[in-house]
Design a protein around this motif. Structure first.
Motif, PDB file in Angstrom:
ATOM      1  N   THR A 121      26.814  44.564  41.631  1.00 48.00           N
ATOM      2  CA  THR A 121      28.225  44.610  41.269  1.00 48.00           C
ATOM      3  C   THR A 121      28.482  43.751  40.042  1.00 48.00           C
ATOM      4  N   LEU A 128      31.392  42.265  37.533  1.00 47.26           N
ATOM      5  CA  LEU A 128      32.814  41.966  37.488  1.00 47.26           C
ATOM      6  C   LEU A 128      33.188  41.543  36.081  1.00 47.26           C
ATOM      7  N   VAL A 143      36.325  40.016  34.517  1.00 52.25           N
ATOM      8  CA  VAL A 143      37.602  39.396  34.866  1.00 52.25           C
ATOM      9  C   VAL A 143      38.132  38.700  33.618  1.00 52.25           C
ATOM     10  N   ARG A 192      31.331  48.517  39.271  1.00 50.63           N
ATOM     11  CA  ARG A 192      31.869  47.698  38.184  1.00 50.63           C
ATOM     12  C   ARG A 192      33.364  47.555  38.384  1.00 50.63           C
ATOM     13  N   LEU A 193      33.832  46.310  38.451  1.00 52.90           N
ATOM     14  CA  LEU A 193      35.240  46.014  38.681  1.00 52.90           C
ATOM     15  C   LEU A 193      35.798  45.316  37.450  1.00 52.90           C
ATOM     16  N   THR A 194      36.879  45.855  36.909  1.00 49.34           N
ATOM     17  CA  THR A 194      37.500  45.286  35.722  1.00 49.34           C
ATOM     18  C   THR A 194      38.966  45.005  36.010  1.00 49.34           C
ATOM     19  N   PHE A 213      42.472  39.584  40.055  1.00 50.33           N
ATOM     20  CA  PHE A 213      41.249  39.207  40.778  1.00 50.33           C
ATOM     21  C   PHE A 213      41.575  38.239  41.910  1.00 50.33           C
TER      22      PHE A 213
END
Length: 221
Positions: A135, A137, A139, A167-169, A175
């Motif tokens: 994963t 991130l 942020v 993938r976290l944006t 967040f």
């Protein structure tokens, strides 16, 4: 030379090694993987170069930290946790849990998403080690990655080493809201505040396992 309590007590002896100001924050930074001297100085600027060098030398004598080299061109010199440093992770987890019960910090305090991710990793339940989806991130201006291998969770600063499965944006405020359970993943996605590349179910599972709401009195990141 560091000061000593000059007591046989095991707690006093541990504090002889770890009790000086900034020391445990060096350990915190190295939970995010090997770091160059300049990287440590960037995130701990108030230490100054002389004090940082002194602390690293002192911790190296007890295998809390050790020198290493980074992969890639140049083989840059760096520092990483030694065996005795790895043994401090449960202590850091307890401090993160305890610190979650303090009142919100004053405005203007330095803040990095990486520090919250450290707390999220250290206070996660044991089953989080089974979260094996690589994963990444993003942020705000920070990029980090996390992956479990069945036994432990690895977290590092920088882009994922290979293409991530998730993938976290998002921005820093989003967040924190997701990590504290104040906003649902689906709602953040619908509002455009969170961009998920990968399975939404995996994103939901990520924030179920890794959160800032697991402390006994968690009130702030």
């Amino acid at each position: 030379m560091s000061r000593s309590y000059e007591q046989v007590c095991r707690i006093a002896r541990a504090l002889d090694v770890l009790g000086e100001r900034w020391t445990l924050l060096i350990v915190r930074e190295l939970t995010l993987g090997p770091r160059r001297y300049s990287d440590l100085l960037d995130v701990l600027p108030a230490m100054g170069t002389s004090l940082l060098a002194t602390r690293l030398k002192h911790l190296g004598e007890y295998d809390v930290v050790r020198r290493t080299t980074l992969p890639g061109p140049g083989r840059a010199a760096a520092y990483e946790l030694g065996a005795r440093g790895e043994a401090l992770l449960p202590l850091l987890a307890s401090l993160a849990d305890w610190g979650g019960g303090l009142q919100a910090p004053p405005p203007g305090y330095a803040d990095r998403a990486a520090w919250s991710l450290v707390a999220m990793r250290l206070t996660a339940p044991g089953e989080a080690a089974g979260f094996d989806t690589l994963t990444e991130l993003v942020v705000g201006e920070e990029t980090l990655w996390l992956q479990g291998d069945g036994e432990r969770v690895r977290t590092e600063v920088g882009p994922a080493p290979v293409k991530p499965g998730l993938r976290l944006t998002c921005g820093k405020a989003t967040f924190y809201a997701l990590a504290k359970g104040e906003v649902a993943v689906d709602d953040a996605m619908a509002s455009g505040e969170l961009v998920v590349e990968g399975a939404p179910d995996t994103a939901r599972r990520f924030f179920e396992l890794f959160s800032l709401s697991g402390g006994r009195h968690a009130t702030s990141p």
